[in-house]
Design a protein around this motif. Sequence first.
Motif, PDB file in Angstrom:
ATOM      1  N   HIS A 417       1.035  -1.580  -5.221  1.00  0.00           N
ATOM      2  CA  HIS A 417       0.728  -0.957  -3.942  1.00  0.00           C
ATOM      3  C   HIS A 417      -0.722  -0.501  -3.874  1.00  0.00           C
ATOM      4  O   HIS A 417      -1.384  -0.334  -4.906  1.00  0.00           O
ATOM      5  CB  HIS A 417       1.646   0.247  -3.711  1.00  0.00           C
ATOM      6  N   ALA A 418      -1.179  -0.275  -2.656  1.00  0.00           N
ATOM      7  CA  ALA A 418      -2.520   0.258  -2.446  1.00  0.00           C
ATOM      8  C   ALA A 418      -2.630   1.647  -3.062  1.00  0.00           C
ATOM      9  O   ALA A 418      -1.646   2.382  -3.182  1.00  0.00           O
ATOM     10  CB  ALA A 418      -2.816   0.321  -0.951  1.00  0.00           C
ATOM     11  N   PRO A 427       5.029  -3.868   0.194  1.00  0.00           N
ATOM     12  CA  PRO A 427       3.928  -3.187   0.883  1.00  0.00           C
ATOM     13  C   PRO A 427       4.135  -3.181   2.400  1.00  0.00           C
ATOM     14  O   PRO A 427       4.766  -4.088   2.956  1.00  0.00           O
ATOM     15  CB  PRO A 427       2.707  -4.026   0.503  1.00  0.00           C
ATOM     16  N   LYS A 428       3.603  -2.178   3.035  1.00  0.00           N
ATOM     17  CA  LYS A 428       3.755  -2.038   4.481  1.00  0.00           C
ATOM     18  C   LYS A 428       2.526  -2.586   5.198  1.00  0.00           C
ATOM     19  O   LYS A 428       1.416  -2.603   4.667  1.00  0.00           O
ATOM     20  CB  LYS A 428       3.953  -0.567   4.837  1.00  0.00           C
ATOM     21  N   ASP A 431      -1.391  -1.335   5.102  1.00  0.00           N
ATOM     22  CA  ASP A 431      -1.871  -0.872   3.798  1.00  0.00           C
ATOM     23  C   ASP A 431      -3.146  -1.620   3.415  1.00  0.00           C
ATOM     24  O   ASP A 431      -3.387  -2.754   3.867  1.00  0.00           O
ATOM     25  CB  ASP A 431      -0.808  -1.106   2.720  1.00  0.00           C
ATOM     26  N   ALA A 623      -1.264  -6.701  -0.021  1.00  0.00           N
ATOM     27  CA  ALA A 623      -0.998  -6.530   1.405  1.00  0.00           C
ATOM     28  C   ALA A 623       0.325  -7.195   1.769  1.00  0.00           C
ATOM     29  O   ALA A 623       0.827  -8.069   1.054  1.00  0.00           O
ATOM     30  CB  ALA A 623      -2.133  -7.139   2.226  1.00  0.00           C
TER      31      ALA A 623
END
Length: 638
Positions: A417-418, A427-428, A431, A623
């Motif tokens: 994740h970021a 991931p959303k 992000d 991403a």
Amino acid sequence: MALRTLFLGCLLVSPAGLMAQKYPAMPSEMPSEVKIPADAADYTRRVVMIPMRDGVKLNTVILVPKGAKGAGILLTRTPYSAVALTTNSLSSHLGSSLYGYDNATDVIVDGGYIRVVQDVRGKYGSEGDYVMNRPFKGPLNPTPVDHATDTYDTIDWLVKHVPESNGRVGIIGISYDGFTSLAALVHPHPALKVAVPMNPMVDGWKGDDWFHNGAFRQQNMSYIYEQDGTRANDARWWTSTFDDYDMFMRAGSAGALGRERGLEQMGFWRKILAHPAYDSFWQEQAMDRILGAQPVTVPTLLVSSLWDAEDIYGAMAVYRAIKPKDTAGDKVFLAIGPWHHGGSIDEGSQVGNLKFGADSSYYFRQHVLGPFLARYLKDEPTAAKIAPVTAFESGANVWQELPSWPVAAPSAKLYLHAGGGAGFEAPKAGDAAFDEYVSDPAKPVPFRARPIQPVGYDHGLTWPDWLTDDQREASGRTDVAVFTTDVLTAPVTIGGEPIANLVASTSGTDSDWVVKLIDVYPDEVAGQPKMGGYQLMIAADIFRGRYRESLEKPAAIPAGKAETYRFALPTANHVFLPGHRIMVQVQSSWFPLYDRNPQTFVPSIFEAKPGDYQKATQRIFHAAGEASFIEMPVVAGR
């Protein structure tokens, strides 16, 4: 003429000859052969030269327990000196003589086995020519002999010339001797009843001694120099710095260091240089491929170590290749232990700083290896059966008896994740697309804390344990990307191979990618203060980016383009406990264990020039729709 003849005659008489005429002979005090009294030890020792089908004779040491009758034979074929492996100490007891490398001494002595250790052709006391991991008869070996034929001929001789035996032979060995144990399974002798390849060398390019996924394991250059240099390993590699990191950096490339040391004299090194990609030279030697094409006729116990710093790939690769052919389920068995390379015959209560609360190796020998050998080498058909798979689950620190392996398929995705996070949710949108770091070949990431020791097991070297080293030093570097989950509130159990799916780009035209799956301990651990915050590698490996499309044909990486790098990490059987966190580290060098990637595409990295080594900006993408993740073999309901 008479005077000239007399003068010439005087010239032909040597000084030693004149001395012999002047003084009487002094008889030697040494006997022609030293004979040990028959009742001086609890075993007899015989050293014989066993003839092979091409006339070459192989030096073989045979140790027979006193009073043995109808005993099974346990054979090891080695390039490491049969004499050394059978004379560990000056003792009248068989156990003391055998203690050490390749000898599961308690099992051998308690089982009453006849112990046989043989030098492979070309090494130590054996005749013939030595070839590293001698290929089988075929395109890479035009001769009529190989390790399979040599094993066949040896067993044939033993069952005919060792009257104390029951005619049943087993073969056992670690590492190179694990490779020769596997070779015995190719068209095996009918008297071969059991095989135990432990941490065997299987595929030197994909994941064992010489390369991992195309990245060269340059710290093994010393092994090539000594093993391939002389029959008795007495041409010794030399160090020039206390820290191997400095030695390899100053040389520039593995090829340059090889030239400095005269390594091109060794035939195997010339083959390494000629075959940096996974071409037919490597493919035709891969033991999993060879055995996968053979019928499975000999009961075989494959032994794998979770923290094997040398041959972590081999045993599992062979298991995957031959287990599907074991339709009756009575030929292929697997043991997975919490050990370093060869640790199953060592004391096994810990590896490095990692402690298990009991001697795991002793458990394996008493409950797995001992019963397995007894069932096939003794006249005891009622001997205890072992489970198809016996596996140690680290984290929980328990042994498991399983019907098959793996326990789970890699299906759950641990996403990067970021902001340095990680989790099982994707991931959303919105992000940050990537994290980045600069990889500088002038300052490669050490694979362990410096000063870095050579590969070795003697003189206090800690090489065998390095896979359990604390990874905190790496996690604090700016050229290592780190992603960590929240603190776990429930256990996460994995049993199988994690698969790295790395979406990444480089500003260069070549790159290495190292992915490490790590168990992060709580900040404080009761009773074990050194383990507070410890970062323990559970599975980790390297992939050379030029082979992302084809292992056989390297290709430059398009600069700045996100590419997917998918590769398996070594087998894990582990519980991430509540209170722990799961971490993933990504980096682009693991030095000096692996040679530096110049990050500029060149035909052969062995020949890279100083100007080829360039900094590169590396991006790890996370991403939505372009996410990096680890496919985790999560065991449901655990």
